[in-house]
Design a protein around this motif. Structure first.
Motif, PDB file in Angstrom:
ATOM      1  N   ARG A 175       0.910  -1.051  -0.235  1.00 33.18           N
ATOM      2  CA  ARG A 175       0.114  -0.096  -0.009  1.00 33.18           C
ATOM      3  C   ARG A 175       0.849   1.509   0.016  1.00 33.18           C
ATOM      4  O   ARG A 175       0.317   2.429  -0.277  1.00 33.18           O
ATOM      5  N   ASN A 204      -1.367  -4.631  -3.299  1.00 35.49           N
ATOM      6  CA  ASN A 204      -2.538  -3.201  -3.074  1.00 35.49           C
ATOM      7  C   ASN A 204      -1.854  -1.776  -3.596  1.00 35.49           C
ATOM      8  O   ASN A 204      -0.892  -1.343  -3.155  1.00 35.49           O
ATOM      9  N   LEU A 205      -1.940  -1.581  -5.025  1.00 36.30           N
ATOM     10  CA  LEU A 205      -1.334  -0.334  -5.433  1.00 36.30           C
ATOM     11  C   LEU A 205      -2.176   0.808  -5.560  1.00 36.30           C
ATOM     12  O   LEU A 205      -2.039   1.614  -6.635  1.00 36.30           O
ATOM     13  N   GLU A 206      -3.021   1.010  -4.735  1.00 31.69           N
ATOM     14  CA  GLU A 206      -3.809   2.133  -4.751  1.00 31.69           C
ATOM     15  C   GLU A 206      -3.204   3.556  -4.725  1.00 31.69           C
ATOM     16  O   GLU A 206      -3.544   4.543  -4.967  1.00 31.69           O
ATOM     17  N   ASN A 207      -1.882   3.585  -4.212  1.00 32.54           N
ATOM     18  CA  ASN A 207      -1.117   4.538  -4.016  1.00 32.54           C
ATOM     19  C   ASN A 207       0.092   4.753  -5.135  1.00 32.54           C
ATOM     20  O   ASN A 207       0.793   5.503  -4.894  1.00 32.54           O
ATOM     21  N   THR A 209       2.185   5.568  -8.236  1.00 34.56           N
ATOM     22  CA  THR A 209       1.977   6.645  -9.227  1.00 34.56           C
ATOM     23  C   THR A 209       2.960   6.421 -10.319  1.00 34.56           C
ATOM     24  O   THR A 209       2.754   7.010 -11.159  1.00 34.56           O
ATOM     25  N   ALA A 229      -5.854  -2.746 -10.114  1.00 36.72           N
ATOM     26  CA  ALA A 229      -6.512  -1.308 -10.247  1.00 36.72           C
ATOM     27  C   ALA A 229      -5.415  -0.449  -9.720  1.00 36.72           C
ATOM     28  O   ALA A 229      -4.687  -0.691  -8.474  1.00 36.72           O
ATOM     29  N   THR A 230      -5.113   0.648 -10.251  1.00 33.62           N
ATOM     30  CA  THR A 230      -4.057   1.694  -9.853  1.00 33.62           C
ATOM     31  C   THR A 230      -4.870   2.960  -9.937  1.00 33.62           C
ATOM     32  O   THR A 230      -4.462   3.737 -10.938  1.00 33.62           O
ATOM     33  N   PRO A 231      -5.740   3.368  -9.048  1.00 34.14           N
ATOM     34  CA  PRO A 231      -6.546   4.774  -9.393  1.00 34.14           C
ATOM     35  C   PRO A 231      -5.581   5.942  -9.134  1.00 34.14           C
ATOM     36  O   PRO A 231      -5.961   6.956  -9.612  1.00 34.14           O
ATOM     37  N   SER A 232      -4.124   5.875  -8.545  1.00 36.76           N
ATOM     38  CA  SER A 232      -3.396   6.859  -8.631  1.00 36.76           C
ATOM     39  C   SER A 232      -2.282   7.067  -9.420  1.00 36.76           C
ATOM     40  O   SER A 232      -1.443   7.886  -9.353  1.00 36.76           O
ATOM     41  N   ASN A 249      -6.691  -0.110 -15.469  1.00 34.89           N
ATOM     42  CA  ASN A 249      -7.524   0.964 -15.314  1.00 34.89           C
ATOM     43  C   ASN A 249      -6.735   1.800 -14.623  1.00 34.89           C
ATOM     44  O   ASN A 249      -6.401   1.757 -13.372  1.00 34.89           O
ATOM     45  N   ALA A 250      -6.497   2.992 -15.061  1.00 32.45           N
ATOM     46  CA  ALA A 250      -5.811   4.177 -14.496  1.00 32.45           C
ATOM     47  C   ALA A 250      -6.211   5.620 -14.759  1.00 32.45           C
ATOM     48  O   ALA A 250      -5.852   6.193 -15.751  1.00 32.45           O
TER      49      ALA A 250
END
Length: 570
Positions: A175, A204-207, A209, A229-232, A249-250
């Motif tokens: 994370r 967990n690659l939510e952060n 960049t 999922a890589t929202p950031s 999805n980015a």
């Protein structure tokens, strides 16, 4: 200023004080009658204990003096925050050039006690994990000392099992991952079946960049990277590595760089869907990427809206259909080569109308057509930057076999899109270099590019009609003479092999010879209305030296005009 004391005198004085102090109290030397081996041994031990005590006192006095002296060094005048930034720059530089980070940190920590305390106490210096380290425990130390700061993973080793071990160590803290780099090593590494990449599914690659993956293309075709999922995610660079495009999805992506993908790894549909899902994209690079053509009737043929796109670079990528679909409002840099010849025919590619021009354009036509703004738009920097691009403009190169009709279409597009007063530096040539296949330059070029400033004529060109018209001014309604290309200041004909001497001398006499009336001028009184002389001029090397000197003397402004007209021996 007090006189300095020689060091030898200081040493003598210190020794005398030591002897005097040693002959007092319990350490005094016994009398001759009381001397024995045990008493002398006791006396020696007493003196040794006294020396240890004195050394401790000396250190206690010298330590603050040395610290006060060290604080006067220029390095200690830097604030702690600035010093940490310097250390961090060195650590990041070592991470980028594949150096061993633990060795760099050890070097910094061994400079002095102050630096040692600073290096150990700053968690931001311990955020870079690397598989190639001298110490096997470095990555464990880094995870502990980095506390809650973002982590940067660098995998450059030749052994995939080592990469897998590093990812296993860092997986509980996934994370905190901010950047991930997988690069080719100096030796062969079987990346086609790399277990370290398959482990990313559980991360967990939510952060995260930034993501980079590079593979040596001669080592086989790698499997697609299963990025979750890589929202950031703001920047991604793939060289030889495809993604699982269906699940990628980015939405916050700013820079997308893809290179060296063969057919089948990225379809036109996946590429268009990817661009539609990244409305904030600002930098797009496609280099040697093979994609198919869209279906004739498909929703993928509708425009792709990228309002924030600043830079588009397509090298050896047949994506003409993509250029037709992209719509942008802030394009600053466009580089495509080779590109299609019908790209200039509006409204096939509306994006060409959004290009920012600097006012000076370089146009080269030989076997291909090359057109670029001046100064040249260098490729955008590898790292994504929020600030504007250093150089704006465009750079195109068409495919081979460009004809004169294509060239005239491009020159007409330049004059229509950027204005007839756009300054153009023109280079013309013909790779065939034969008299039979000589390329004739039409006089329409004078009207399409009226603001030409620099002209270079190479081999294999017939410019007789062009130069004849160049020396014939037209009289305007006001009575003044209008000369073609009035801003022409530089003329280079050194390699031209098809220019006739009579044509060239006629041009020089009519356009720049102010010593006599021009042969093509309607009246002698128009002599003062000639355009300015050239700043640089090189006559064809095939002419005799004396003829070349006379022609250049008439055309150059640095040469004084002769009082009598020049007679050329044709």
């Amino acid at each position: 200023m007090a006189p300095s004391i020689p060091p030898i005198d200081v040493a003598k004085a210190a020794f005398n004080m030591l002897v005097t102090h040693a002959n007092q109290g319990d350490t005094a030397l016994p009398d001759d009658s009381a001397r024995s081996i045990p008493t002398l041994r006791s006396h020696v031990h007493a003196i040794e204990a006294m020396l240890v005590f004195l050394a401790t006192e000396v250190n206690d006095y010298l330590s603050p003096l040395k610290q006060s002296r060290n604080t006067l060094a220029p390095i200690h005048a830097l604030p702690d925050e600035l010093l940490v930034d310097i250390w961090l720059y060195r650590v990041e530089d070592a991470s980028c050039d594949k150096s061993q980070i633990d060795d760099q940190l050890r070097t910094l920590a061994l400079v002095c006690k102050s630096w040692h305390r600073g290096v150990v106490a700053n968690p931001v210096l311990w955020c870079h994990l690397q598989e190639t380290c001298e110490s096997d425990r470095y990555n464990h130390w880094a995870l502990q000392r980095s506390q809650k700061h973002p982590l940067h993973l660098r995998l450059f080793g030749k052994d995939p099992s080592v990469s897998s071990s590093l990812i296993k160590i860092a997986m509980p803290e996934s994370r905190r991952w901010k950047s991930f780099v997988l690069g080719p090593s100096g030796r062969r590494r079987p990346r086609a079946r790399d277990p370290s990449l398959s482990m990313l599914v559980d991360a967990n690659l939510e952060n995260l960049t930034s993501f980079e993956a590079r593979s040596r293309r001669k080592w086989g075709r790698p499997d697609p990277i299963p990025l979750p999922a890589t929202p950031s995610l703001r920047e991604i660079e793939l060289e030889g590595f495809p993604l699982r495009w269906e699940t990628f999805n980015a939405p916050q992506l700013r820079a997308l760089r893809i290179s060296f993908l063969p057919y089948g790894d990225l379809s036109f549909t996946h590429l268009v869907d990817l661009l539609r899902s990244t409305p904030s994209l600002e930098v797009l690079l496609l280099s040697k990427v093979r994609v198919g053509t869209p279906d004739a009737l498909s929703h993928h043929n509708s425009p792709v809206l990228l309002p924030r796109l600043r830079a588009l670079n397509m090298y050896d990528t047949p994506c003409k259909d993509l250029l037709y679909l992209i719509r942008t409002e802030s394009l600053e840099q466009l580089r495509c080569y080779p590109t299609s010849l019908d790209l200039w025919k509006p409204p096939l590619c509306p994006m060409l109308n959004d290009i920012t021009s600097t006012g000076i354009i370089k146009l080269v036509y030989r076997d291909t057509i090359h057109i670029a703004t001046d100064p040249y738009p260098y490729p955008f920097e590898r790292r994504y930057l929020d600030r504007g691009l250093p150089v704006k403009g465009f750079d195109f190169t068409t495919g081979k076999g460009a004809g004169m009709r294509d060239f005239l279409d491009i020159t007409q597009w330049v004059g229509g899109s950027f204005g007839l007063h756009t300054i153009v530096n023109l280079e013309l040539g013909n790779l065939e270099r034969t008299g039979v296949d000589a390329r004739e330059i039409p006089v329409q070029l004078l009207d399409h590019l009226p603001a030409v400033r620099s002209l270079i004529i190479d081999r294999g060109l017939n410019v007789d009609a062009l130069f004849t018209q160049l020396g014939r001014p037209k009289r305007e309604s006001s009575g003044r003479l209008h000369w073609p290309w009035p801003q022409l200041t530089n003329l280079d004909l050194r390699n031209s092999n098809l220019i006739e001497l009579q044509i060239l001398t006629g041009l020089v006499h009519s356009r720049w010879d102010t010593s006599s009336a021009a042969p093509s001028a309607p009246e002698p009184s128009t002599r003062e209305e000639r355009p300015p002389k050239l700043q640089s001029f090189i006559a064809p090397y095939k002419f005799p030296h004396e003829i070349r000197r006379q022609v250049e003397t008439l055309a150059l402004e640095s040469k004084k005009d002769s009082e009598e007209p020049h007679d050329f021996q044709l």
